[in-house]
Scaffold this motif. Structure first.
Motif, mmCIF file in Angstrom:
data_model
loop_
_atom_site.group_PDB
_atom_site.id
_atom_site.type_symbol
_atom_site.label_atom_id
_atom_site.label_comp_id
_atom_site.label_asym_id
_atom_site.label_seq_id
_atom_site.Cartn_x
_atom_site.Cartn_y
_atom_site.Cartn_z
ATOM 1 N N GLY A 93 0.914 -1.292 -0.004
ATOM 2 C CA GLY A 93 -0.028 -0.071 0.168
ATOM 3 C C GLY A 93 0.820 1.234 -0.100
ATOM 4 N N ALA A 94 1.779 1.509 0.897
ATOM 5 C CA ALA A 94 2.602 2.492 0.898
ATOM 6 C C ALA A 94 3.490 2.672 -0.380
ATOM 7 C CB ALA A 94 3.601 2.222 2.283
ATOM 8 N N THR A 95 4.089 1.547 -0.732
ATOM 9 C CA THR A 95 4.566 1.530 -2.007
ATOM 10 C C THR A 95 3.841 2.228 -3.389
ATOM 11 O OG1 THR A 95 6.046 -0.309 -1.318
ATOM 12 C CG2 THR A 95 5.839 0.168 -3.728
ATOM 13 N N LEU A 96 2.627 1.721 -3.281
ATOM 14 C CA LEU A 96 1.721 2.267 -4.394
ATOM 15 C C LEU A 96 1.487 3.844 -4.231
ATOM 16 C CD1 LEU A 96 -0.439 -0.595 -5.287
ATOM 17 C CD2 LEU A 96 1.397 0.343 -6.400
ATOM 18 N N VAL A 97 1.211 4.189 -2.781
ATOM 19 C CA VAL A 97 1.103 5.638 -2.666
ATOM 20 C C VAL A 97 2.153 6.529 -3.065
ATOM 21 C CG1 VAL A 97 0.601 7.234 -0.757
ATOM 22 C CG2 VAL A 97 -0.692 5.220 -0.823
ATOM 23 N N GLU A 98 3.352 5.747 -2.813
ATOM 24 C CA GLU A 98 4.726 6.694 -3.130
ATOM 25 C C GLU A 98 4.943 6.852 -4.618
ATOM 26 O OE1 GLU A 98 7.822 9.109 -2.928
ATOM 27 O OE2 GLU A 98 6.440 8.569 -1.266
ATOM 28 N N GLU A 99 4.274 5.557 -5.137
ATOM 29 C CA GLU A 99 4.584 5.639 -6.797
ATOM 30 C C GLU A 99 3.619 6.506 -7.356
ATOM 31 O OE1 GLU A 99 6.405 3.703 -8.858
ATOM 32 O OE2 GLU A 99 7.710 3.053 -7.281
ATOM 33 N N SER A 100 2.578 6.934 -6.782
ATOM 34 C CA SER A 100 1.659 7.600 -7.289
ATOM 35 C C SER A 100 1.801 8.997 -7.335
ATOM 36 C CB SER A 100 0.185 7.443 -6.148
ATOM 37 O OG SER A 100 0.295 8.301 -5.199
ATOM 38 N N ARG A 101 2.882 9.611 -6.948
ATOM 39 C CA ARG A 101 3.460 11.104 -6.683
ATOM 40 C C ARG A 101 3.758 11.103 -8.181
ATOM 41 N NH1 ARG A 101 4.159 13.304 -1.799
ATOM 42 N NH2 ARG A 101 3.928 12.098 -0.145
ATOM 43 N N ARG A 102 4.211 10.172 -8.849
ATOM 44 C CA ARG A 102 5.082 10.200 -10.197
ATOM 45 C C ARG A 102 4.181 9.486 -11.389
ATOM 46 N NH1 ARG A 102 8.442 9.061 -6.294
ATOM 47 N NH2 ARG A 102 8.258 7.075 -6.531
ATOM 48 N N ALA A 103 2.924 9.214 -11.192
ATOM 49 C CA ALA A 103 2.156 8.216 -11.970
ATOM 50 C C ALA A 103 1.168 8.885 -12.624
ATOM 51 C CB ALA A 103 1.721 6.948 -11.196
ATOM 52 N N GLU A 104 0.882 8.643 -13.794
ATOM 53 C CA GLU A 104 -0.050 8.939 -14.588
ATOM 54 C C GLU A 104 -1.513 8.469 -13.914
ATOM 55 O OE1 GLU A 104 -2.639 10.641 -17.833
ATOM 56 O OE2 GLU A 104 -0.751 11.191 -17.160
ATOM 57 N N LEU A 105 -1.431 7.260 -13.559
ATOM 58 C CA LEU A 105 -2.631 6.613 -12.967
ATOM 59 C C LEU A 105 -2.343 5.249 -12.206
ATOM 60 C CD1 LEU A 105 -5.779 5.654 -13.339
ATOM 61 C CD2 LEU A 105 -5.219 4.274 -15.005
ATOM 62 N N VAL A 106 -2.682 5.002 -11.085
ATOM 63 C CA VAL A 106 -2.452 3.752 -10.448
ATOM 64 C C VAL A 106 -3.560 2.885 -10.358
ATOM 65 C CG1 VAL A 106 -1.905 2.861 -7.891
ATOM 66 C CG2 VAL A 106 -0.622 4.842 -8.757
ATOM 67 N N VAL A 107 -3.429 1.825 -10.699
ATOM 68 C CA VAL A 107 -4.395 0.590 -10.485
ATOM 69 C C VAL A 107 -4.241 -0.263 -9.527
ATOM 70 C CG1 VAL A 107 -5.621 -1.048 -12.263
ATOM 71 C CG2 VAL A 107 -4.479 0.937 -13.242
ATOM 72 N N VAL A 108 -5.451 -0.678 -8.919
ATOM 73 C CA VAL A 108 -5.187 -1.689 -7.818
ATOM 74 C C VAL A 108 -6.322 -2.496 -7.955
ATOM 75 C CG1 VAL A 108 -4.144 -0.221 -5.988
ATOM 76 C CG2 VAL A 108 -6.613 -0.002 -6.198
ATOM 77 N N GLY A 109 -6.276 -4.036 -7.531
ATOM 78 C CA GLY A 109 -7.276 -4.957 -7.628
ATOM 79 C C GLY A 109 -8.166 -4.775 -6.386
ATOM 80 N N SER A 110 -9.287 -5.365 -6.403
ATOM 81 C CA SER A 110 -10.422 -5.196 -5.393
ATOM 82 C C SER A 110 -9.752 -5.937 -4.245
ATOM 83 C CB SER A 110 -11.580 -5.739 -5.818
ATOM 84 O OG SER A 110 -12.303 -5.020 -6.731
ATOM 85 N N ARG A 111 -9.127 -7.128 -4.335
ATOM 86 C CA ARG A 111 -8.459 -8.001 -3.040
ATOM 87 C C ARG A 111 -7.114 -8.282 -3.487
ATOM 88 N NH1 ARG A 111 -13.363 -11.098 -3.872
ATOM 89 N NH2 ARG A 111 -14.911 -10.458 -2.616
ATOM 90 N N GLY A 112 -6.239 -8.210 -2.460
ATOM 91 C CA GLY A 112 -4.746 -8.748 -2.707
ATOM 92 C C GLY A 112 -4.606 -10.146 -2.234
ATOM 93 N N LEU A 113 -3.453 -10.355 -2.065
ATOM 94 C CA LEU A 113 -3.018 -11.938 -2.010
ATOM 95 C C LEU A 113 -3.539 -12.093 -0.400
ATOM 96 C CD1 LEU A 113 -1.528 -14.163 -2.962
ATOM 97 C CD2 LEU A 113 0.400 -13.272 -1.727
#
Length: 281
Positions: A93-113
Motif C-alpha cells: 500500500g505504502a509503495t503504491l501511494v509513493e509511486e502515485s506521486r510520479r504516476a499518470e494512473l495507479v491501478v489496484v485490484g479489489s482484493r490482494g493476496l
C-alpha cells in the motif's frame, strides 16, 4: 515528464486482472506500464527491532519470475506496450501511494493476496484509493474482464471534487469512444430541488462538451433517499464510474467521501477515484 500507468502485482488473480486493466489504460493513454511488487522483510512482523536497520532485504527470485511472466503475457496481448517491472522493499500500500506521486494512473485490484471473501476491498486498495496523489482505478469486481460496452458514469453534486471527476470522466469517455452519463442524486425529501439540480447537470455537461465536443453527454436526475445506493445501482450498466475523492461539504481530513467509499467497495464496474495530480518528487 512521461508519467507511467502503475499497477500493484502480487501474483494473486485479482492483481493480474488489475494488470490487464492497467495495460489497456496505458495503451489508451500512450503511456508506459510499470508493474510494481512491494514486498516486506520476512521478519517484518512481531520483531522488537526494525529489520530495515540492518539493511534492505533483497528482491526475491519468485517475485522476479512472477513479474516477468506477467509482463510477457501483457506484451503478448498488447504488442508495442512498454512494460517495466520492479520490486520495491516496503508494504504494497505504502509503495503504491509513493509511486502515485510520479504516476499518470495507479491501478489496484479489489482484493490482494490472501484477501478474505468478506472484505470487499483489501487494505492495499483502501489505502491507495484514499491516499493516492494521482487518479486511482479500483478494478472491481475482481474477476470481471475489461468492460467493452457501456457508458462512463460520473456523479455530480456541485463540489470541486465532482468537477474534477467530470473532467476525468470526459477524458475517459473520449478515449473509449463511449457515452458520458452525468448523474445527480436528489434527495426525495427536498421538494422543489429539481431546478437547482438541473442547473448543476447543465453546467457540468457544458464543461464536458466544451473540452470534448465530439462526446455524447447525457444528463440524468435521479430521486432517491441514499445517493450511494442509487449510484451503485446505476453502475450496473456502466463500463466505468468516476468518483470525486470528497463529496459536497466533505471534511478536509476525510480523504475519501462516504459516497466514494461506498462505490469503491460495492460498485458493479471499475471505479476511478479522481484525485488531482500531486507534484512529482
Amino acid at each position: 515528464m512521461n508519467r507511467a500507468v502503475v499497477v500493484g502485482v502480487d501474483g494473486s488473480p485479482p492483481s493480474l486482472v488489475a494488470a490487464e486493466h492497467a495495460a489497456q489504460a496505458a495503451v489508451w493513454r500512450s503511456r508506459p506500464l510499470h508493474l510494481v511488487h512491494g514486498y516486506l522483510h520476512p521478519l517484518g512482523y512481531g520483531v522488537p527491532i526494525n529489520p530495515y536497520d540492518v539493511g534492505l532485504p533483497a528482491p526475491s527470485e519468485d517475485g522476479r519470475k512472477m513479474l516477468e511472466q506477467a509482463a510477457a503475457e501483457l506484451v503478448d496481448r498488447w504488442p508495442g506496450l512498454s512494460v517495466e517491472v520492479r520490486q520495491v522493499a516496503g508494504g504494497p500500500g505504502a509503495t503504491l501511494v509513493e509511486e502515485s506521486r510520479r504516476a499518470e494512473l495507479v491501478v489496484v485490484g479489489s482484493r490482494g493476496l490472501g484477501g478474505f471473501a468478506g472484505l470487499l476491498l483489501g487494505s492495499v486498495g483502501t489505502q491507495v484509493a484514499a491516499h493516492g496523489h494521482c487518479p486511482v482505478l479500483v478494478v472491481r469486481p475482481p474477476d470481471r474482464p475489461i468492460p467493452t460496452e457501456g457508458p462512463v458514469l460520473v456523479g455530480v453534486d456541485g463540489s470541486e471534487s465532482a468537477e474534477l471527476a467530470v473532467g476525468y470522466g470526459a477524458d475517459e469517455a473520449s478515449r473509449r469512444g463511449a457515452e458520458l452519463v452525468l448523474v445527480h442524486i436528489a434527495d426525495e425529501r427536498d421538494a422543489g430541488a429539481d431546478a437547482p439540480a438541473t442547473d448543476l447537470l447543465a453546467t457540468a455537461a457544458a464543461a464536458a462538451r466544451g473540452s470534448h465536443p465530439e462526446l455524447t453527454v447525457t444528463e440524468r436526475l435521479i430521486t432517491a433517499p441514499k445517493p450511494d445506493q442509487a449510484l451503485i445501482e446505476a453502475s450496473g450498466s456502466a463500463a466505468l464510474v468516476v468518483a470525486g475523492s470528497r463529496g459536497r461539504g466533505g471534511f478536509t481530513g476525510l480523504l475519501l467521501g462516504s459516497v466514494s467509499q461506498a462505490l469503491v467497495h460495492h460498485a458493479r464496474c471499475p471505479v476511478l477515484v479522481a484525485h488531482p495530480y500531486g507534484h512529482a518528487a
